[in-house]
Design an enzyme around this catalytic site. Structure first.
Site, PDB file in Angstrom:
ATOM      1  N   ASN A 281     -38.489  49.430 -21.714  1.00 17.74           N
ATOM      2  CA  ASN A 281     -38.720  50.754 -22.698  1.00 17.74           C
ATOM      3  C   ASN A 281     -37.678  50.447 -23.785  1.00 17.74           C
ATOM      4  OD1 ASN A 281     -39.182  53.159 -23.564  1.00 17.74           O
ATOM      5  ND2 ASN A 281     -37.925  54.288 -22.101  1.00 17.74           N
TER       6      ASN A 281
ATOM      7  N   ARG B 263     -18.410  56.293 -27.344  1.00 15.54           N
ATOM      8  CA  ARG B 263     -17.969  54.802 -27.634  1.00 15.54           C
ATOM      9  C   ARG B 263     -17.460  54.471 -28.806  1.00 15.54           C
ATOM     10  NH1 ARG B 263     -22.095  51.676 -24.204  1.00 15.54           N
ATOM     11  NH2 ARG B 263     -23.393  53.432 -24.416  1.00 15.54           N
TER      12      ARG B 263
HETATM   13  C1  UD1 Z   1     -32.967  55.461 -22.926  1.00 15.62           C
HETATM   14  C2  UD1 Z   1     -34.304  55.369 -21.873  1.00 15.62           C
HETATM   15  C3  UD1 Z   1     -34.445  53.919 -21.386  1.00 15.62           C
HETATM   16  C4  UD1 Z   1     -34.699  52.826 -22.571  1.00 15.62           C
HETATM   17  C5  UD1 Z   1     -33.333  53.233 -23.474  1.00 15.62           C
HETATM   18  C6  UD1 Z   1     -33.646  52.596 -24.638  1.00 15.62           C
HETATM   19  C7  UD1 Z   1     -34.229  57.328 -20.754  1.00 15.62           C
HETATM   20  C8  UD1 Z   1     -34.139  58.099 -19.515  1.00 15.62           C
HETATM   21  N1  UD1 Z   1     -34.044  56.117 -20.731  1.00 15.62           N
HETATM   22  O1  UD1 Z   1     -31.931  55.121 -21.773  1.00 15.62           O
HETATM   23  O2  UD1 Z   1     -35.437  53.849 -20.343  1.00 15.62           O
HETATM   24  O3  UD1 Z   1     -34.758  51.700 -22.236  1.00 15.62           O
HETATM   25  O4  UD1 Z   1     -33.133  54.498 -23.839  1.00 15.62           O
HETATM   26  O5  UD1 Z   1     -32.503  52.481 -25.608  1.00 15.62           O
HETATM   27  O6  UD1 Z   1     -34.606  58.066 -21.642  1.00 15.62           O
HETATM   28  N2  UD1 Z   1     -29.967  62.194 -26.388  1.00 15.62           N
HETATM   29  C9  UD1 Z   1     -30.052  63.476 -26.615  1.00 15.62           C
HETATM   30  N3  UD1 Z   1     -29.904  64.152 -25.818  1.00 15.62           N
HETATM   31  C10 UD1 Z   1     -29.791  63.768 -24.453  1.00 15.62           C
HETATM   32  C11 UD1 Z   1     -29.631  62.521 -24.049  1.00 15.62           C
HETATM   33  C12 UD1 Z   1     -29.695  61.626 -25.117  1.00 15.62           C
HETATM   34  O7  UD1 Z   1     -30.276  63.601 -28.112  1.00 15.62           O
HETATM   35  O8  UD1 Z   1     -29.713  65.131 -23.706  1.00 15.62           O
HETATM   36  C13 UD1 Z   1     -30.066  60.980 -27.348  1.00 15.62           C
HETATM   37  C14 UD1 Z   1     -28.892  60.224 -27.468  1.00 15.62           C
HETATM   38  O9  UD1 Z   1     -28.251  60.570 -28.449  1.00 15.62           O
HETATM   39  C15 UD1 Z   1     -29.550  58.743 -27.835  1.00 15.62           C
HETATM   40  C16 UD1 Z   1     -31.017  58.766 -27.342  1.00 15.62           C
HETATM   41  O10 UD1 Z   1     -31.037  60.114 -26.898  1.00 15.62           O
HETATM   42  O11 UD1 Z   1     -29.599  58.634 -29.261  1.00 15.62           O
HETATM   43  C17 UD1 Z   1     -30.983  57.976 -25.828  1.00 15.62           C
HETATM   44  O12 UD1 Z   1     -30.389  58.392 -24.780  1.00 15.62           O
HETATM   45  P1  UD1 Z   1     -29.027  57.497 -24.015  1.00 15.62           P
HETATM   46  O13 UD1 Z   1     -28.757  58.585 -22.950  1.00 15.62           O
HETATM   47  O14 UD1 Z   1     -28.625  56.406 -24.870  1.00 15.62           O
HETATM   48  O15 UD1 Z   1     -30.485  56.794 -23.043  1.00 15.62           O
HETATM   49  P2  UD1 Z   1     -30.403  55.578 -22.473  1.00 15.62           P
HETATM   50  O16 UD1 Z   1     -29.583  55.443 -21.131  1.00 15.62           O
HETATM   51  O17 UD1 Z   1     -30.028  54.205 -23.287  1.00 15.62           O
END
Ligand code: UD1
Ligand code: CA
Length: 463
Positions: A170, A16
């Site tokens: 969370n 995004r």
């Molecule tokens: C996550 C949490 C959610 C919480 C929210 C807070 C999970 C399953 N859920 O959701 O409970 O309320 O954060 O913002 O964890 N990332 C990686 N590798 C991956 C996936 C993500 O490095 O494979 C990093 C992303 O770049 C990001 C962070 O992890 O910085 C969060 O990932 P994102 O997919 O945005 O999680 P949310 O859906 O927001």
């Protein structure tokens, strides 16, 4: 205290943002957003920082070099997968880990430090950093058991209608006892709406293994604000700008209107300095004590000496001494070095030049590649002609010299100590010490010329 490593999740694409730049490197009030997260983690006592990188990994490594440890997560199969990938890269002496997201630049060292202490005091296997939100939409909800203990975390997309009513969410930050999380992390299953390995599923897994888990509810829920697009980037920048202004004000800087004052995180400003509205101060700028930075100043990577006054000035890699008086409408370009008590007035541009103590360039001048001594007066409209279309050449002006108005100093050229240059001169050769240099057409007066002209005009109109 046990050795703490912060694992910062920063592998995501950040679709995004619509950008070639890795999301976590986008600038927030002067620094990449990840830098704030790293600083907050270090401030909380993390001895090491392990960055989980993926998209834009090379860009991230280039910025942080040896300051951090790295592990590559490609493809990204979820936050749980990110930690699975990270575990083998943790330092051997690591006992606790704090997992945080790289896209939450507003998180503060105080909050993470409090959080870590809370976790340590609780003596649990995991603590989740939670927040209570009036509008919890989009976040994972914390589901507590009848005894009030944290049971699990359910994502918005997987939540029942009843679970969606839960206001406790969370924030995405966790502390884990490494040994305990290592035992359950391999067993995560992607049984959810997104088909991802969820880090949040570690919580029920730990509970099932008989370990205790709790949550700390944070005070300022603004702090875990995550950046996913450029609108949120601007919002995060606003929060961090206000924080920077607040820190400066508490340290003795007067900021007339913090809402319209843009001071980047790295800037340093001494007490009793007053900053008027619509000022921008960037980068490695250092402003001394007791300065006045008037409306509309724009200052980048510059040093401003104590007691100086700037009005509508633009400074870029420039330096002023103490008690200088700059502007209005002055432009100090890279390599400008002013000594103390220098006056640079309106519509003056200075580039790569030194101006000695007590000297004045009060109006309408261009000074480039010049070394100007002490107590020199440079008259209105003086220009150093430093460029012949191929090369730049230096101008030297000795102490106490007086340069008359509207002078052109054709470089390379020297004006000696206490010399005077007559107004309107075009100086192409050295003016010796104490001499008067005059280089302009000699004046001739034609007596009665105007009357003769009138008479001629009269005759013509009568024809
Ligand atoms: C996550 C949490 C959610 C919480 C929210 C807070 C999970 C399953 N859920 O959701 O409970 O309320 O954060 O913002 O964890 N990332 C990686 N590798 C991956 C996936 C993500 O490095 O494979 C990093 C992303 O770049 C990001 C962070 O992890 O910085 C969060 O990932 P994102 O997919 O945005 O999680 P949310 O859906 O927001
Ligand atoms: Ca997110």
């Amino acid at each position: 205290m046990a050795r703490l490593t912060a694992v910062i999740l920063a592998a995501g694409k950040g679709t995004r943002m619509v950008s070639d730049l890795a999301k976590v490197l986008h600038n927030v009030n002067g620094r990449p957003m990840l830098s704030y997260v790293i600083d907050a983690a270090r401030g909380a006592g993390a001895d090491n920082i392990l960055l989980v990188v993926g998209h834009g990994a090379d860009q991230v490594k280039e910025v942080y070099g040896d300051d951090c440890l790295y592990c590559m997560q490609m493809p990204q199969l979820g936050t749980g997968h990110a930690l699975q990938v990270a575990l083998p890269y943790l330092p051997a002496d690591c006992e606790d880990i704090m997992v945080i997201c790289g896209d939450t630049p507003v998180i503060s060292a105080e909050t993470l430090s409090d959080f870590y202490l809370y976790y340590k005091k609780s003596d649990v296997s995991a603590t989740v950093l939670a927040a209570e939100l009036a509008d919890p939409g989009g976040y994972g909800r914390i589901v507590r058991g009848a005894d009030g203990n944290v049971e699990r975390i359910v994502e918005q997309r997987d939540a029942s209608e009843q679970e969606k009513q839960i206001k406790e969410i969370n924030t995405g930050a966790y502390c884990f006892r490494l040994q305990d999380v290592a035992e359950v992390i391999a067993d995560l299953q992607p049984n959810n709406a997104q088909g991802e390995y969820y880090l949040t599923d570690v919580i029920p897994a730990l509970a099932a293994a008989g370990k205790s888990v709790n949550a700390q509810i944070m005070d300022d829920s603004k702090e875990f604000f995550g950046v996913n697009d450029r609108l949120q980037l601007a919002q995060a920048a606003k929060i961090l700008r206000q924080r920077k202004c607040r820190q400066l004000m508490l340290a003795g800087v007067s900021i007339i209107d913090p809402k319209t004052t843009y001071i980047e995180d790295s800037v340093k400003i001494g007490p009793d300095t007053v900053i008027e509205p619509n000022v921008i101060i960037r980068g490695a700028t250092v402003i001394g004590q007791g300065c006045f930075i008037g409306k509309d100043c724009d200052i980048t990577d510059s040093i401003v000496g104590a007691g100086s006054s700037l009005k509508k000035a633009v400074l870029w890699e420039a330096q002023t001494g103490k008690n200088c008086n700059i502007g209005p409408f002055a432009y100090l370009r890279p390599g400008t070095v002013l000594s103390d008590n220098v006056k640079v007035g309106d519509f003056v541009e200075i580039k790569k030049s030194q101006i000695g103590t007590g000297s004045k360039v009060p109006h309408l001048s261009y000074i480039g590649d010049a070394v100007v001594g002490e107590k020199v007066n440079i008259g209105c409209g003086t220009i150093t002609c430093n460029y012949d279309g191929y090369h730049k050449y230096p101008t030297e002006i000795g102490d106490g010299a007086f340069i008359g108005s509207n002078t052109n100093l054709v470089a390379p050229v020297k004006v000696g100590k206490n010399a005077t240059v007559a107004a309107g001169s075009t100086i192409t050769e050295a003016v010796p010490e104490e001499a008067l240099g005059i280089a302009r057409g000699k004046q001739a007066n034609k007596e009665g010329w105007s009357a003769k002209k009138r008479k001629k005009e009269q005759e013509l109109s009568n024809k």
